[in-house]
Design a protein around this motif. Structure first.
Motif, PDB file in Angstrom:
ATOM      1  N   THR A  25       0.830  -1.211   0.000  1.00 22.96           N
ATOM      2  CA  THR A  25       0.000   0.000   0.000  1.00 22.96           C
ATOM      3  C   THR A  25       0.857   1.250   0.000  1.00 22.96           C
ATOM      4  OG1 THR A  25      -1.767  -1.144   1.190  1.00 22.96           O
ATOM      5  CG2 THR A  25      -1.780   1.271   1.278  1.00 22.96           C
ATOM      6  N   GLN A  26       1.864   1.283   0.871  1.00 25.40           N
ATOM      7  CA  GLN A  26       2.724   2.456   0.993  1.00 25.40           C
ATOM      8  C   GLN A  26       3.659   2.595  -0.211  1.00 25.40           C
ATOM      9  OE1 GLN A  26       2.371   0.095   3.583  1.00 25.40           O
ATOM     10  NE2 GLN A  26       0.827   1.356   4.606  1.00 25.40           N
ATOM     11  N   ILE A  27       4.143   1.466  -0.731  1.00 19.91           N
ATOM     12  CA  ILE A  27       5.018   1.512  -1.907  1.00 19.91           C
ATOM     13  C   ILE A  27       4.255   2.066  -3.111  1.00 19.91           C
ATOM     14  CG2 ILE A  27       6.408   0.156  -3.524  1.00 19.91           C
ATOM     15  CD1 ILE A  27       6.941  -1.831  -1.262  1.00 19.91           C
ATOM     16  N   ALA A  28       3.010   1.631  -3.269  1.00 23.44           N
ATOM     17  CA  ALA A  28       2.195   2.103  -4.391  1.00 23.44           C
ATOM     18  C   ALA A  28       2.037   3.620  -4.359  1.00 23.44           C
ATOM     19  CB  ALA A  28       0.821   1.431  -4.361  1.00 23.44           C
ATOM     20  N   ILE A  29       1.857   4.176  -3.164  1.00 21.47           N
ATOM     21  CA  ILE A  29       1.718   5.628  -3.022  1.00 21.47           C
ATOM     22  C   ILE A  29       2.993   6.323  -3.480  1.00 21.47           C
ATOM     23  CG2 ILE A  29       1.494   7.507  -1.347  1.00 21.47           C
ATOM     24  CD1 ILE A  29      -0.367   5.617   0.264  1.00 21.47           C
ATOM     25  N   ASP A  30       4.138   5.818  -3.023  1.00 21.78           N
ATOM     26  CA  ASP A  30       5.414   6.430  -3.411  1.00 21.78           C
ATOM     27  C   ASP A  30       5.675   6.294  -4.911  1.00 21.78           C
ATOM     28  OD1 ASP A  30       6.080   7.407  -0.930  1.00 21.78           O
ATOM     29  OD2 ASP A  30       7.458   5.776  -0.423  1.00 21.78           O
ATOM     30  N   ALA A  31       5.182   5.208  -5.487  1.00 20.60           N
ATOM     31  CA  ALA A  31       5.410   4.965  -6.913  1.00 20.60           C
ATOM     32  C   ALA A  31       4.426   5.755  -7.787  1.00 20.60           C
ATOM     33  CB  ALA A  31       5.294   3.481  -7.221  1.00 20.60           C
ATOM     34  N   GLY A  32       3.365   6.268  -7.168  1.00 16.67           N
ATOM     35  CA  GLY A  32       2.364   6.987  -7.940  1.00 16.67           C
ATOM     36  C   GLY A  32       1.500   6.061  -8.781  1.00 16.67           C
ATOM     37  N   ILE A  33       1.338   4.824  -8.291  1.00 12.75           N
ATOM     38  CA  ILE A  33       0.541   3.811  -8.969  1.00 12.75           C
ATOM     39  C   ILE A  33      -0.674   3.512  -8.103  1.00 12.75           C
ATOM     40  CG2 ILE A  33       0.540   1.452  -9.910  1.00 12.75           C
ATOM     41  CD1 ILE A  33       3.617   1.619  -9.953  1.00 12.75           C
ATOM     42  N   SER A  34      -1.814   3.213  -8.707  1.00 14.74           N
ATOM     43  CA  SER A  34      -2.971   2.835  -7.900  1.00 14.74           C
ATOM     44  C   SER A  34      -2.633   1.566  -7.120  1.00 14.74           C
ATOM     45  CB  SER A  34      -4.200   2.597  -8.766  1.00 14.74           C
ATOM     46  OG  SER A  34      -4.116   1.363  -9.446  1.00 14.74           O
ATOM     47  N   GLU A  35      -3.166   1.453  -5.923  1.00 19.34           N
ATOM     48  CA  GLU A  35      -2.859   0.283  -5.100  1.00 19.34           C
ATOM     49  C   GLU A  35      -3.291  -1.009  -5.797  1.00 19.34           C
ATOM     50  OE1 GLU A  35      -3.619  -1.650  -0.681  1.00 19.34           O
ATOM     51  OE2 GLU A  35      -4.395   0.350  -1.113  1.00 19.34           O
ATOM     52  N   GLU A  36      -4.447  -0.982  -6.442  1.00 18.21           N
ATOM     53  CA  GLU A  36      -4.942  -2.179  -7.120  1.00 18.21           C
ATOM     54  C   GLU A  36      -3.977  -2.649  -8.203  1.00 18.21           C
ATOM     55  OE1 GLU A  36      -8.915  -3.731  -9.555  1.00 18.21           O
ATOM     56  OE2 GLU A  36      -8.730  -1.630  -8.943  1.00 18.21           O
ATOM     57  N   GLU A  37      -3.480  -1.711  -9.000  1.00 22.10           N
ATOM     58  CA  GLU A  37      -2.549  -2.065 -10.077  1.00 22.10           C
ATOM     59  C   GLU A  37      -1.217  -2.558  -9.514  1.00 22.10           C
ATOM     60  OE1 GLU A  37      -3.243   0.604 -13.942  1.00 22.10           O
ATOM     61  OE2 GLU A  37      -2.814   1.806 -12.163  1.00 22.10           O
ATOM     62  N   PHE A  38      -0.739  -1.878  -8.476  1.00 17.82           N
ATOM     63  CA  PHE A  38       0.540  -2.282  -7.887  1.00 17.82           C
ATOM     64  C   PHE A  38       0.435  -3.662  -7.257  1.00 17.82           C
ATOM     65  CE2 PHE A  38       3.586  -2.712  -4.466  1.00 17.82           C
ATOM     66  CZ  PHE A  38       4.769  -2.360  -5.098  1.00 17.82           C
ATOM     67  N   GLN A  39      -0.609  -3.870  -6.447  1.00 18.13           N
ATOM     68  CA  GLN A  39      -0.751  -5.142  -5.736  1.00 18.13           C
ATOM     69  C   GLN A  39      -0.899  -6.310  -6.680  1.00 18.13           C
ATOM     70  OE1 GLN A  39      -0.112  -5.580  -2.722  1.00 18.13           O
ATOM     71  NE2 GLN A  39      -0.932  -3.995  -1.348  1.00 18.13           N
ATOM     72  N   LEU A  40      -1.522  -6.099  -7.827  1.00 19.44           N
ATOM     73  CA  LEU A  40      -1.686  -7.174  -8.801  1.00 19.44           C
ATOM     74  C   LEU A  40      -0.329  -7.728  -9.220  1.00 19.44           C
ATOM     75  CD1 LEU A  40      -3.869  -8.682 -10.460  1.00 19.44           C
ATOM     76  CD2 LEU A  40      -3.476  -7.008 -12.281  1.00 19.44           C
ATOM     77  N   LEU A  41       0.630  -6.846  -9.456  1.00 18.22           N
ATOM     78  CA  LEU A  41       1.975  -7.271  -9.858  1.00 18.22           C
ATOM     79  C   LEU A  41       2.804  -7.705  -8.650  1.00 18.22           C
ATOM     80  CD1 LEU A  41       2.708  -4.497 -12.519  1.00 18.22           C
ATOM     81  CD2 LEU A  41       2.193  -6.899 -12.952  1.00 18.22           C
ATOM     82  N   TRP A  42       2.734  -6.973  -7.569  1.00 14.50           N
ATOM     83  CA  TRP A  42       3.491  -7.254  -6.343  1.00 14.50           C
ATOM     84  C   TRP A  42       3.162  -8.639  -5.811  1.00 14.50           C
ATOM     85  CZ3 TRP A  42       7.618  -5.579  -3.965  1.00 14.50           C
ATOM     86  CH2 TRP A  42       7.775  -5.636  -2.573  1.00 14.50           C
ATOM     87  N   LYS A  43       1.873  -8.939  -5.710  1.00 17.85           N
ATOM     88  CA  LYS A  43       1.466 -10.231  -5.167  1.00 17.85           C
ATOM     89  C   LYS A  43       1.790 -11.377  -6.120  1.00 17.85           C
ATOM     90  CE  LYS A  43      -2.088  -8.442  -2.069  1.00 17.85           C
ATOM     91  NZ  LYS A  43      -3.542  -8.358  -1.760  1.00 17.85           N
ATOM     92  N   SER A  44       1.790 -11.096  -7.417  1.00 16.17           N
ATOM     93  CA  SER A  44       2.118 -12.154  -8.383  1.00 16.17           C
ATOM     94  C   SER A  44       3.576 -12.595  -8.281  1.00 16.17           C
ATOM     95  CB  SER A  44       1.822 -11.678  -9.811  1.00 16.17           C
ATOM     96  OG  SER A  44       2.785 -10.733 -10.253  1.00 16.17           O
ATOM     97  N   THR A  45       4.419 -11.758  -7.689  1.00 14.22           N
ATOM     98  CA  THR A  45       5.843 -12.091  -7.544  1.00 14.22           C
ATOM     99  C   THR A  45       6.175 -12.664  -6.161  1.00 14.22           C
ATOM    100  OG1 THR A  45       6.472  -9.887  -6.699  1.00 14.22           O
ATOM    101  CG2 THR A  45       6.438 -10.177  -9.100  1.00 14.22           C
TER     102      THR A  45
END
Length: 222
Positions: A25-45
């Motif tokens: 959640t916090q990484i997505a904010i720093d990256a300027g990416i929506s949490e949903e989009e970030f988590q989709l890739l983050w969790k897949s790894t």
């Protein structure tokens, strides 16, 4: 006769939830990416990151490039904050953790560690004040396999030169670790001293296992 106590790390010896969080959640904010989009890739790894197929830097570079927001500066900023958050956890130990480990050593009990962890957590663990207490350290990122696979338990026991009936396994109960420990013949104890309502902690109390409310309670099972 108990000759070894093997611990889980997270939510057992340390907790991730008493220091500032730096999760997806916090990484997505720093990256300027929506949490949903970030988590989709983050969790897949997650599985690959757990068994050493991808480290933190490789994972974040992949995600940032995939979302077309990569820069060396942004990658460095996020990596540094993530690594710092993992180190910070070791400043919030339960006050009985170190005395309990010292007492086990005084009694001549071997101490093992089996932990599912990512590359940044390996670094934090190996540089922590807890690390010198371990006689055997089996981290999923380094071993290429994770709990609840029996093999990682067997490797740790072999390193300690003990049989399963000579071991206590202590963990918060995530990843079905207590079930595996019990199945292979260890005395499995659920560590609940860090449990707190309203957190994102993955495990809950398991009635089928002995529950230790404080670290010192482990000593009475030796």
């Amino acid at each position: 006769m108990i000759k070894a106590v093997i611990f889980d790390m997270y939510e057992t010896l340390i907790t991730l939830f008493q220091s500032p969080l730096y999760f997806g959640t916090q990484i997505a904010i720093d990256a300027g990416i929506s949490e949903e989009e970030f988590q989709l890739l983050w969790k897949s790894t997650e599985y690959g990151r757990t068994i050493g197929k991808m480290n933190l830097e490789e994972t974040l570079e992949f995600i940032l490039k995939e979302k077309q927001c990569y820069s060396k500066e942004l990658l460095s900023k996020i990596v540094d904050k993530r690594k710092m958050s993992k180190k910070e956890c070791f400043k919030y130990l339960h006050p009985e953790i170190l005395p309990m480990l010292k007492e086990l050593k005084k009694k001549g009990i071997c101490i093992g560690l089996i932990s599912n962890c990512f590359s940044e957590e390996v670094e934090a663990i190996r540089n922590s004040e807890l690390f010198p207490y371990f006689d055997a350290t089996y981290l999923s990122f380094e071993q290429g396999l994770q709990k609840p696979e029996k093999e990682i338990f067997i490797r740790c026991m072999n390193k300690l030169s003990v049989s399963s009936d000579e071991c206590i396994y202590v963990g918060d109960g995530g990843s079905f670790e207590l079930e595996t420990a019990s199945e292979i013949g260890m005395k499995a104890i659920q560590a609940v001293w860090y449990f707190k309502e309203g957190t994102l902690q993955p495990a809950k109390r398991k009635k089928d296992f002995i529950q230790a409310e404080t670290p010192f309670e482990i000593l009475k099972y030796i």
